[in-house]
Design a protein around this motif. Sequence first.
Motif: not given
Length: 703
Positions: A134-142, A102-107
């Motif tokens: 690139q598959g499943l991701e969460m943007v700015h997860p806690q 799982l990709q975690l993405r932070f801006f």
Amino acid sequence: MPARNATAQPSTDAPGLRPVASLPGVGPALAEALARLGLERVQDLWFHLPLRYEDRTHLTPIADLRPGDRAQVEGVVDAVERGFRFRPQLKVAISDDSRETLQLRFFHFHRAQADLLKPGTRLLCYGEVRLGAQGLEMVHPQYERLAGHAPAAMSELLTPIYPTTEGLGIKRLAGVISKALALLPPEAALELIPPPLCAEHGLTSLREALLYVHRPPADAHLGQLTLGIHPAQQRLAFEELLTQHLSLRRMRAAVRMRRAPALGGKGELRAQLLASLPFTLTAAQQRVTDEVVRDIARSKPMLRLVQGDVGSGKTVVAALAALAAVESGYQVALMAPTELLAEQHLRNFRHWLEPLGIAVEWLAGKVQGKARQQALKRVAGGALVMIGTHALMQEGVAFGRLGLVIVDEQHRFGVHQRLALRDKGLEGDQVPHQLVLTATPIPRTLAMSAYADLDVSSIDELPPGRTPVQTVAVSNARRTEVIERIACACGDGRQVYWVCTLIEESEQLRAQAAEVAHAELVAALPGHGVGLIHGRMKPKDKQAVMDAFKAGELAVLVATTVIEVGVDVPNASLMVIENSERLGLAQLHQLRGRVGRGAIASNCVLLYQPPIGQLARERLQVMRETNDGFRIAERDLELRGPGEVLGTRQTGQLSFRIADLSRDAHLLDAVHEVGETMLREHPRAAELLIERWIGGAARYAHA
Ligand code: ADP
Ligand code: MG
């Protein structure tokens, strides 16, 4: 007479009426943060309801995640990558025992934060799953980092997410609410709706409903809770709608007791304006104008809502009403929700009224310093027509003789703001008349509830010669084709709006997106003027761009949704709306209303980014099928009924804590019935309900 119930008279030392500072652990700083949310007494905390819930009672294996889920996962960091392609970005890949990634993405991130996310770190994350490149991701997860190998602690209850304010963390707020709930009295002392009425309408226990929505058990139906249709939520929604109804009825009654200046006049100014217009009024405009003019000629305050579809010509009706006030020597204030819309009104009013020898004052938030001082002086000295934004209502604006308040609402002002301006005109027991303009047609049941304090007139006819807008939905994959079509249209002398929509993000990001689209169109359309307008520009610059577009110097106007309301360029006949799948029907209809204003056949292209969900698909379908704002509003209600999730509810119309007028419309008949009975037979309980649900918020709004 039903038996007098002991419940309607809580004693003054009732726990609900104590200040929040009486709770253990609530010091002055916390009390102040709570006050900013309108939470001053213990009972305010009972009724501060969750916006939504998170299920952190279990972990989901990464392999089981589906796009759109909100889920909690535990995983170990495999790789970390920092990128700077368009903006800084931190990508963290994690995996778990299910052996999926799982990709975690932070801006937005701090360097120190990035440094702590090393490969091998174990994380507990919660967020929304999306399908990324690139598959499943969460943007700015806690997330939190987990130490050692001990399993992460799971919650036993669903986690309520409360609306909060800067400087007050959700956890801290939840803790205080929990302490307040410990003081919740027994059912009989809490209930304010007389028991016979509860029984008659099948209303369940308020105490249980409150405890349930604040602390849903792990096996609660999250789907129901998310949609707001759980019986506990419906019980609270009922009480909130009831309170709203009672409060509007009470305000209306209070206003009706007052007097207003009789704005008679002979109608000479109105006749002059009508003679100078390049068109004649439609029958509907004429009828509504007559209703308004008749109302304000009386010494009883008018409270009238004029609803009319986009482009139905509400402005000229407002101007005619203004002239009636002016002719009687009273002031008129017109207030609009955005600067751009207010400016548009200013221009129309100056164009129409100045030739009649009437000056129009401008009072927006951006008018500052000396100019503002002078304008305020003229207002106090009796200048007759004032136009502006919210600033009109702010401190320091004192009217000499305010006779009529016009609010171009577009659903964005709340009832309380409306009242604030009305209070400005208070003079002894005299109040100004009030005219509210609204664009989105409101189905009748909703109008009765949201505007229970107003009479309603409808401009149910468009000026002649309008051609319906042809609408198509086109995938973003065919963007190049769309741009070629724009080039052709410009070649034919047509003018085009290109609307960029980015919701849920900052004005800055919206502006950036518009800048990117602007650059793309400038490159693709050599030889045609392409302008840009967005909310972060200075009013003067916005105006210059609008003027150039109006004058035909620009063929294309790239804009954010700032153009949603009020913009009027009859020669513009093509509109492209980017990411149209993200917008609600009301907003799409508003936007599309910017074209189809002249005699030229107009088109609207709804660009969408696939894949899109079922609801979005249906919305676009409705837009293709009809231009009729009333039908669109009704379909909107139907679609949003069961389908919409909490948190995306349309803002502005009225802000409820838990009720949603479209979702809960089925409660309204019973609400009205109970409301009328309570006003008649239990006025004291009605007062206490208002105090309970709107007391804190109303005090806050007036602070
Ligand atoms: P809205 O109801 O959306 O506020 P406006 O008042 O901005 O609509 O009117 C839309 C356009 O229609 C304006 O250009 C206005 O001058 C024009 N208009 C208004 N009434 C008529 C009419 N009776 N005949 C022709 N054009 C009209
Ligand atoms: Mg308008």
